[in-house]
Design an enzyme around this catalytic site. Structure first.
Site, PDB file in Angstrom:
ATOM      1  CG  ASP A  39      -0.404  -0.117   2.533  1.00  0.00           C
ATOM      2  OD1 ASP A  39       0.801  -0.475   2.635  1.00  0.00           O
ATOM      3  OD2 ASP A  39      -1.114   0.142   3.520  1.00  0.00           O
ATOM      4  N   GLY A 128      -7.286  -5.812  17.684  1.00  0.00           N
ATOM      5  CA  GLY A 128      -5.831  -5.882  17.624  1.00  0.00           C
ATOM      6  C   GLY A 128      -5.302  -7.152  16.986  1.00  0.00           C
ATOM      7  CB  ALA A 129      -6.803 -10.124  15.603  1.00  0.00           C
ATOM      8  CG  LEU A 131      -8.822 -10.178  11.695  1.00  0.00           C
ATOM      9  CD1 LEU A 131      -9.694 -11.214  12.392  1.00  0.00           C
ATOM     10  CD2 LEU A 131      -8.488 -10.632  10.276  1.00  0.00           C
ATOM     11  CB  SER A 132      -9.400  -3.650   9.869  1.00  0.00           C
ATOM     12  OG  SER A 132      -8.645  -2.536   9.547  1.00  0.00           O
ATOM     13  CB  SER A 134      -9.019   0.652  14.323  1.00  0.00           C
ATOM     14  OG  SER A 134      -8.231   0.276  13.207  1.00  0.00           O
ATOM     15  CD  GLU A 166      -6.779   3.489  12.096  1.00  0.00           C
ATOM     16  OE1 GLU A 166      -7.973   3.240  11.863  1.00  0.00           O
ATOM     17  OE2 GLU A 166      -6.002   2.655  12.574  1.00  0.00           O
ATOM     18  CG  ASP A 178      -7.004  -1.462   7.376  1.00  0.00           C
ATOM     19  OD1 ASP A 178      -6.606  -2.279   6.519  1.00  0.00           O
ATOM     20  OD2 ASP A 178      -6.374  -1.197   8.415  1.00  0.00           O
ATOM     21  CE1 TYR A 230       3.107  -0.159   7.765  1.00  0.00           C
ATOM     22  CE2 TYR A 230       3.797   2.020   8.507  1.00  0.00           C
ATOM     23  CZ  TYR A 230       3.028   1.218   7.686  1.00  0.00           C
ATOM     24  OH  TYR A 230       2.183   1.800   6.781  1.00  0.00           O
TER      25      TYR A 230
HETATM   26  P1  ADP Z   1      -7.046  -3.688  14.701  1.00  0.00           P
HETATM   27  O1  ADP Z   1      -7.604  -2.602  13.859  1.00  0.00           O
HETATM   28  O2  ADP Z   1      -6.063  -4.551  13.989  1.00  0.00           O
HETATM   29  O3  ADP Z   1      -8.089  -4.521  15.380  1.00  0.00           O
HETATM   30  P2  ADP Z   1      -6.033  -1.435  16.162  1.00  0.00           P
HETATM   31  O4  ADP Z   1      -5.025  -1.314  17.232  1.00  0.00           O
HETATM   32  O5  ADP Z   1      -5.833  -0.666  14.916  1.00  0.00           O
HETATM   33  O6  ADP Z   1      -6.204  -3.006  15.865  1.00  0.00           O
HETATM   34  O7  ADP Z   1      -7.456  -1.019  16.717  1.00  0.00           O
HETATM   35  C1  ADP Z   1      -7.929  -1.546  17.940  1.00  0.00           C
HETATM   36  C2  ADP Z   1      -8.476  -0.418  18.783  1.00  0.00           C
HETATM   37  O8  ADP Z   1      -9.718   0.053  18.217  1.00  0.00           O
HETATM   38  C3  ADP Z   1      -8.838  -0.850  20.187  1.00  0.00           C
HETATM   39  O9  ADP Z   1      -7.719  -0.780  21.036  1.00  0.00           O
HETATM   40  C4  ADP Z   1      -9.900   0.180  20.564  1.00  0.00           C
HETATM   41  O10 ADP Z   1      -9.308   1.402  20.930  1.00  0.00           O
HETATM   42  C5  ADP Z   1     -10.614   0.402  19.248  1.00  0.00           C
HETATM   43  N1  ADP Z   1     -11.797  -0.475  19.121  1.00  0.00           N
HETATM   44  C6  ADP Z   1     -12.048  -1.365  18.137  1.00  0.00           C
HETATM   45  N2  ADP Z   1     -13.234  -2.001  18.334  1.00  0.00           N
HETATM   46  C7  ADP Z   1     -13.754  -1.507  19.489  1.00  0.00           C
HETATM   47  C8  ADP Z   1     -14.946  -1.750  20.238  1.00  0.00           C
HETATM   48  N3  ADP Z   1     -15.833  -2.663  19.837  1.00  0.00           N
HETATM   49  N4  ADP Z   1     -15.150  -1.030  21.366  1.00  0.00           N
HETATM   50  C9  ADP Z   1     -14.243  -0.118  21.771  1.00  0.00           C
HETATM   51  N5  ADP Z   1     -13.111   0.150  21.116  1.00  0.00           N
HETATM   52  C10 ADP Z   1     -12.836  -0.526  19.992  1.00  0.00           C
HETATM   53 MG    MG Z   2      -6.499  -1.042  12.971  1.00  0.00          MG
END
Ligand code: ADP
Ligand code: MG
Length: 387
Positions: A39, A128-129, A131-132, A134, A166, A178, A230
């Site tokens: 990307d 945080g896996a 799979l987005s 966020s 973001e 994403d 990264y």
């Molecule tokens: P990924 O996008 O890979 O899952 P990120 O670190 O980018 O990991 O995003 C995870 C963050 O997004 C969490 O730490 C939290 O701050 C926020 N988040 C995602 N889903 C939720 C949810 N259902 N409730 C509250 N916060 C969330």
């Molecule tokens: Mg993310």
């Protein structure tokens, strides 16, 4: 997202606020089928949206403030509520609510009138896996807020606004993949996405018809040093493009000539990954256009080998998951996402995903890794209104 999630957020909203939500919106997480670290080199990616999504109930409120409740947080997951007003909309806000406040901020920065609102959400995207979760949260908030105020915003523009949240508000330097996946994907398709031109094309991902399924294995490996690694990969790619006299590695047309022109082995291997990975995404899109899904397998394998040997972004647990999935009968398998942990995808015969995952779990236990989790990835729809 399960249909029950719509009822969950609706009922919680009604109980909490004593009024019905005006609507329920959702936006999915995604898995990247192929195209890793391409990307920021202006190249190609091919994600598809998952069935797992953020589901959000919303209604306007009169005082010009916002409250957001995540039912995935709080003691015993009883829910956690955060509130903010116009004066709080400052980039750099911390806490999970920044992913929602940043969407309000991005909409307002773009000149949209956004009224105050109450929001209640639940999500089944693992956090945080890779799979987005966020982007799912941002894109669901955007769908809900735009829906409440009947803002007319094109899907690609929505993705860009969510990315702005973001990048600039939360402060995470990510590409557009994403949010594009969460916004633009359609059921039964992967999204071929050109990260330079933002051309997006739906490519049929006919897994069912091919008698196949896509196993997603979350290695649950704690990410360490990810940000530094990264930044390091990104810098090397930019340096290499500079030496080669091209705007980005996307523009390398003769790989052998490029490799001959580069000064050191590490840089050569980084470039070889990016250039061959771009070619693999193009090849995958071409195969899928002809519904030759099984033939993705060697591309997945080659992508993994390239990430492991040339880009050096895999870790032992991830390599073990890929090798074990292959031994257990997967046609092809690769790490997906930025690396140093996260998820592995495996193309397997329909009905064998659980058996393949069980073999990986046994191998993980034997090697002293924590237990992985898994599910079958179903190419699903992007963000939209559910009720
Ligand atoms: P990924 O996008 O890979 O899952 P990120 O670190 O980018 O990991 O995003 C995870 C963050 O997004 C969490 O730490 C939290 O701050 C926020 N988040 C995602 N889903 C939720 C949810 N259902 N409730 C509250 N916060 C969330
Ligand atoms: Mg993310």
């Amino acid at each position: 997202m399960s249909p029950a999630d719509v009822d969950t957020v609706t009922q919680d909203f009604s109980a909490r606020f004593g009024r019905e939500p005006a609507g329920v919106w959702s936006a999915p997480g995604r898995v990247n089928l192929i195209g890793e670290h391409t990307d920021y080199n202006d190249g190609f990616v091919m994600p598809f949206a998952l069935a797992q999504a953020v589901t959000m109930a919303a209604a306007p409120r009169e005082d010009g403030r916002w409250s957001v409740t995540s039912l995935n947080r709080g003691e015993g997951q009883g829910g956690e509520t955060e509130e903010f007003g116009p004066d709080d909309l400052q980039p750099g806000m911390t806490g999970w609510q920044a992913y929602v406040a940043g969407v309000v901020w991005a909409l307002r920065e773009a000149g949209h009138q956004v009224r105050g609102a109450d929001l209640v959400l639940t999500s089944d995207v693992p956090l945080g896996a890779g799979l987005s979760s966020s982007a799912a949260l941002e894109c669901a908030a955007l769908a809900a807020l735009a829906g409440l105020d009947e803002l007319e915003i094109e899907p690609l523009e929505r993705a860009k606004l969510a990315r702005r949240c973001e990048n600039e508000f939360v402060g995470a330097p990510t590409g557009l993949m994403d949010q594009a996946a969460s916004t633009l994907c359609t059921v039964g398709h992967a999204l071929f996405f050109d990260c330079r031109t933002f051309e997006a094309r739906q490519v049929h991902l006919a897994l069912d018809e091919a008698g196949l399924e896509l196993l997603v294995l979350d290695t649950r490996t704690p990410h360490t040093h990810v940000d530094g690694e990264y930044a390091d990969r990104r810098r090397t790619c930019e340096e290499a493009a500079g030496i080669l006299g091209v705007p980005a590695l996307r523009d390398v047309t003769d790989l052998d000539a490029a490799l001959a022109a580069l000064p050191d082995d590490v840089m050569r291997r980084r470039v070889r990954h990016v250039v061959t990975e771009d070619a693999r995404v193009l090849a995958a899109a071409d195969l899928l256009a002809r519904d030759r899904v099984a033939e993705l397998a060697p591309l997945l394998d080659a992508s993994h080998a390239s990430m492991r040997d040339d880009f050096e972004i895999t870790v032992p647990s991830v390599d073990l998951a890929v090798a074990t999935a292959k031994e257990a009968g997967a046609l092809g398998a690769r790490m997906t996402g930025g690396g140093f942990g996260g998820c592995v995808i495996a193309l397997v015969a329909a009905g064998t995903a659980d058996a393949v995952a069980a073999r990986v779990a046994t191998a993980f236990a034997g090697a002293g890794h924590g237990a992985p989790t898994h599910f079958v990835g179903l190419p699903s729809a992007g963000a939209g209104r559910l009720r």
